[in-house]
Design an enzyme around this catalytic site. Structure first.
Site, PDB file in Angstrom:
ATOM      1  CE1 TYR A  52      -2.945  -3.083   0.043  1.00  0.00           C
ATOM      2  CE2 TYR A  52      -3.605  -2.567   2.279  1.00  0.00           C
ATOM      3  CZ  TYR A  52      -3.697  -3.361   1.145  1.00  0.00           C
ATOM      4  OH  TYR A  52      -4.563  -4.426   1.133  1.00  0.00           O
ATOM      5  CG  HIS A 111      -1.203  -8.703  -0.736  1.00  0.00           C
ATOM      6  ND1 HIS A 111      -0.766  -7.437  -0.462  1.00  0.00           N
ATOM      7  CD2 HIS A 111      -2.535  -8.562  -0.962  1.00  0.00           C
ATOM      8  CE1 HIS A 111      -1.775  -6.583  -0.521  1.00  0.00           C
ATOM      9  NE2 HIS A 111      -2.854  -7.242  -0.825  1.00  0.00           N
TER      10      HIS A 111
HETATM   11  P1  NAP Z   1     -14.183  -0.738   0.886  1.00  0.00           P
HETATM   12  O1  NAP Z   1     -13.933  -0.808   2.338  1.00  0.00           O
HETATM   13  O2  NAP Z   1     -15.058  -1.747   0.243  1.00  0.00           O
HETATM   14  O3  NAP Z   1     -14.747   0.711   0.492  1.00  0.00           O
HETATM   15  C1  NAP Z   1     -14.062   1.888   0.821  1.00  0.00           C
HETATM   16  C2  NAP Z   1     -14.903   3.061   0.365  1.00  0.00           C
HETATM   17  O4  NAP Z   1     -16.101   3.124   1.152  1.00  0.00           O
HETATM   18  C3  NAP Z   1     -14.191   4.398   0.553  1.00  0.00           C
HETATM   19  O5  NAP Z   1     -14.567   5.213  -0.532  1.00  0.00           O
HETATM   20  C4  NAP Z   1     -14.768   4.905   1.860  1.00  0.00           C
HETATM   21  O6  NAP Z   1     -14.768   6.331   1.921  1.00  0.00           O
HETATM   22  C5  NAP Z   1     -16.184   4.402   1.775  1.00  0.00           C
HETATM   23  N1  NAP Z   1     -16.789   4.201   3.104  1.00  0.00           N
HETATM   24  C6  NAP Z   1     -16.214   3.631   4.205  1.00  0.00           C
HETATM   25  N2  NAP Z   1     -17.093   3.580   5.216  1.00  0.00           N
HETATM   26  C7  NAP Z   1     -18.245   4.126   4.763  1.00  0.00           C
HETATM   27  C8  NAP Z   1     -19.508   4.361   5.359  1.00  0.00           C
HETATM   28  N3  NAP Z   1     -19.760   4.000   6.610  1.00  0.00           N
HETATM   29  N4  NAP Z   1     -20.467   4.963   4.597  1.00  0.00           N
HETATM   30  C9  NAP Z   1     -20.219   5.330   3.316  1.00  0.00           C
HETATM   31  N5  NAP Z   1     -19.038   5.121   2.698  1.00  0.00           N
HETATM   32  C10 NAP Z   1     -18.054   4.524   3.418  1.00  0.00           C
HETATM   33  O7  NAP Z   1     -12.802  -0.712   0.079  1.00  0.00           O
HETATM   34  P2  NAP Z   1     -11.401  -1.395   0.058  1.00  0.00           P
HETATM   35  O8  NAP Z   1     -10.403  -0.405   0.523  1.00  0.00           O
HETATM   36  O9  NAP Z   1     -11.258  -1.994  -1.290  1.00  0.00           O
HETATM   37  O10 NAP Z   1     -11.456  -2.645   1.078  1.00  0.00           O
HETATM   38  C11 NAP Z   1     -11.223  -2.531   2.459  1.00  0.00           C
HETATM   39  C12 NAP Z   1      -9.838  -3.036   2.858  1.00  0.00           C
HETATM   40  O11 NAP Z   1      -9.655  -4.408   2.513  1.00  0.00           O
HETATM   41  C13 NAP Z   1      -8.673  -2.360   2.134  1.00  0.00           C
HETATM   42  O12 NAP Z   1      -8.484  -1.034   2.552  1.00  0.00           O
HETATM   43  C14 NAP Z   1      -7.543  -3.295   2.444  1.00  0.00           C
HETATM   44  O13 NAP Z   1      -7.058  -3.105   3.757  1.00  0.00           O
HETATM   45  C15 NAP Z   1      -8.255  -4.644   2.290  1.00  0.00           C
HETATM   46  N6  NAP Z   1      -8.076  -5.206   0.930  1.00  0.00           N
HETATM   47  C16 NAP Z   1      -7.315  -6.334   0.796  1.00  0.00           C
HETATM   48  C17 NAP Z   1      -7.105  -6.885  -0.463  1.00  0.00           C
HETATM   49  C18 NAP Z   1      -6.277  -8.138  -0.594  1.00  0.00           C
HETATM   50  O14 NAP Z   1      -5.914  -8.505  -1.723  1.00  0.00           O
HETATM   51  N7  NAP Z   1      -5.994  -8.819   0.502  1.00  0.00           N
HETATM   52  C19 NAP Z   1      -7.667  -6.300  -1.608  1.00  0.00           C
HETATM   53  C20 NAP Z   1      -8.449  -5.166  -1.445  1.00  0.00           C
HETATM   54  C21 NAP Z   1      -8.662  -4.628  -0.176  1.00  0.00           C
HETATM   55  P3  NAP Z   1     -13.602   7.203   2.616  1.00  0.00           P
HETATM   56  O15 NAP Z   1     -12.333   6.423   2.500  1.00  0.00           O
HETATM   57  O16 NAP Z   1     -13.596   8.459   1.851  1.00  0.00           O
HETATM   58  O17 NAP Z   1     -13.972   7.410   4.056  1.00  0.00           O
END
Ligand code: NAP
Length: 282
Positions: A52, A111
């Site tokens: 990241y 990962h």
């Molecule tokens: P996500 O959590 O599905 O969505 C994030 C989005 O939702 C951002 O735009 C955020 O806005 C918004 N959001 C968060 N809480 C909210 C709420 N209560 N109401 C409205 N909108 C809200 O996205 P993601 O980052 O893809 O997934 C989460 C985590 O999973 C990642 O950050 C990472 O740590 C992990 N991940 C792991 C892998 C892997 O390969 N292992 C892949 C992808 C993700 P703001 O940020 O503007 O607040």
């Protein structure tokens, strides 16, 4: 506050955590503040990775957010598959520890499956556990055949979790990966619980159902979605929020409870897709 046992670790971990992917693109101070508020409100399962921002998220966001409160946090990071040799994994872990300004990780994940022999990565994970640098280790984006290979190498009860894509419109893991992990006592950590921001809107039928359930509880559709995604004891969710208002919203979902009838309505509105035999990856 609600916790589930984290796979074979016997450690209780908050069912809703905090992701950090792409935070390097957001306002840094705001993201640090959002993580700190989330931690204060109980979102203590914190997920990051060397990938990241090429280390910047660990170094300049997560390290600051956890400073002075390391013991409260269940800290997870990930090694990139390209670093997955024995020496590469040991070195990548050291670099993450330095960037995070800590002496240990609570869980360290591969990962996604890579081209280096899995035996070597696992041997490095076990060495890091023995040296006190890891409390546990796990995998991410592993399909059932890949999990089978990992358990064959590591033995039963060693893999703490499999972190996989899981949100209302992407429930493929429920076909094979989730039941397999439950049988093997491996925690399933759902990433991108809000579809990486592509969340069912109020104009869709599913979105309207979420909104009506949310309204009945004085909650938000995002909170309702989170509750559905952690409805089984094996499940955890790690939403990413760079805005404090979102961190507060996600933390409040820890105290929301949905009835069996409400869970069934959500289940019907967002059916599990066909069994393609493939694991979906973001
Ligand atoms: P996500 O959590 O599905 O969505 C994030 C989005 O939702 C951002 O735009 C955020 O806005 C918004 N959001 C968060 N809480 C909210 C709420 N209560 N109401 C409205 N909108 C809200 O996205 P993601 O980052 O893809 O997934 C989460 C985590 O999973 C990642 O950050 C990472 O740590 C992990 N991940 C792991 C892998 C892997 O390969 N292992 C892949 C992808 C993700 P703001 O940020 O503007 O607040």
């Amino acid at each position: 506050m609600e916790e589930h046992v984290f796979g074979s670790t016997a450690v209780n971990v908050r069912v809703i955590g905090q992701g950090t992917w792409q935070m390097e693109n957001d306002d840094r101070a705001g993201a640090v503040r959002a993580l700190q508020v989330g931690l204060e409100l109980g979102l203590t399962h914190l997920d990051t990775a060397e990938l990241y921002g090429r280390g910047r998220v660990e170094e300049s966001i997560v390290a600051e957010a956890i400073a002075g409160r390391r013991d409260e946090v269940f800290l997870v990071s990930k090694v990139m598959p390209s670093h997955g040799t024995y020496e590469g994994t040991l070195k990548a872990c050291e670099r993450s520890l330095q960037r995070l300004k800590t002496d240990r990780l609570d869980c360290y994940l591969l990962h996604w499956p890579g081209s280096h022999p899995l035996e070597d990565t696992i041997r490095a994970f076990e060495k890091l556990v023995k040296d006190g640098k890891l409390r546990s280790w796990g995998v991410s984006n592993f399909s059932v055949p890949e999990l089978e290979e990992a358990v064959q190498i590591a033995g039963p009860g060693r893999i703490a979790c499999n972190q996989v894509l899981y949100h209302l419109e992407e429930r493929t893991i429920e076909r094979n990966v989730l039941p397999w992990c439950e049988r093997a006592n491996i925690a399933v950590v759902g990433y991108s619980p809000f579809g990486n921001g592509d969340f069912p809107g109020p104009r869709t039928q599913g979105g309207r159902i979420l909104a009506s359930i949310a309204q009945a509880h004085g909650a938000t559709p995002h909170q309702v979605a989170l509750r559905f995604l952690i409805r089984r004891p094996s499940l955890f969710a790690i939403p990413k929020a760079s805005r404090e208002v979102h961190a507060r919203d996600n933390a409040a979902a820890l105290s929301l409870h949905l009835s069996a009838e409400e869970l069934a309505r959500i289940d019907g509105a967002f059916p599990v897709g066909p069994d393609t035999g493939e694991l979906s990856i973001i």
